[in-house]
Design a protein around this motif. Structure first.
Motif, PDB file in Angstrom:
ATOM      1  N   GLN A  46      57.760  38.553   3.018  1.00  0.00           N
ATOM      2  CA  GLN A  46      59.160  38.192   3.681  1.00  0.00           C
ATOM      3  C   GLN A  46      59.889  37.243   2.671  1.00  0.00           C
ATOM      4  OE1 GLN A  46      60.387  39.645   6.295  1.00  0.00           O
ATOM      5  NE2 GLN A  46      58.511  40.956   6.302  1.00  0.00           N
ATOM      6  N   ALA A  50      63.485  37.741   0.709  1.00  0.00           N
ATOM      7  CA  ALA A  50      64.592  36.829   0.963  1.00  0.00           C
ATOM      8  C   ALA A  50      64.842  36.022  -0.144  1.00  0.00           C
ATOM      9  CB  ALA A  50      64.177  36.002   2.088  1.00  0.00           C
ATOM     10  N   ARG A  52      62.996  33.791  -1.670  1.00  0.00           N
ATOM     11  CA  ARG A  52      62.486  32.396  -1.573  1.00  0.00           C
ATOM     12  C   ARG A  52      61.395  32.196  -2.604  1.00  0.00           C
ATOM     13  NH1 ARG A  52      64.368  29.146   2.584  1.00  0.00           N
ATOM     14  NH2 ARG A  52      63.395  27.654   1.358  1.00  0.00           N
TER      15      ARG A  52
END
Length: 128
Positions: A46, A50, A52
């Motif tokens: 995830q 994103a 990150r």
């Protein structure tokens, strides 16, 4: 990092112990650590989606620490050696992936990733 990760494991053990109402067996503790590894893997995916990267790197380091406490995982070759023997019996009446997985999974409990086993079962059924 290692200390924080191990603290989270102890916290997860305590939570599971309270939830179960009894002391945890070795198998229960193994299941808790495996669940934490899976959570980290999901988080990495995830965070990477994103963008990150710093959080993905942190989760990757934590996952590596957790994996060091798990038994050695079976290689794809070791899984492939078992799937045809067990799988052919389970799927004799048709190419039923669920039946093969049901026959094979208990043998690899805690020793191999379910997704890796599933992929090998799919490949073996396709070639049968």
């Amino acid at each position: 990092m290692r200390l924080d990760t191990l603290r989270s494991v102890l916290s997860a053990f305590d939570y599971r112990r309270i939830e179960a109402g009894t002391d945890l067996s070795d198998a229960d503790q193994l299941a808790v650590v495996q669940r934490l590894v899976k959570q980290r893997s999901d988080s990495i995916e995830q965070f990477a989606k994103a963008g990150r990267d710093e959080l993905a790197a942190k989760e990757t380091r934590e996952r590596e620490i957790l994996q060091s406490y798990l038994p050695a995982q079976k290689s794809p070759e070791e899984i492939r050696a078992v799937v045809p023997r067990r799988g052919c019996r389970a799927a004799a009446d048709g190419r039923n992936q669920g039946a093969v997985m049901k026959a094979v999974m208990p043998q690899f409990k805690g020793l191999a990733d379910g997704n890796a086993i599933r992929q090998i079962v799919i490949e073996e059924l396709a070639s049968a």
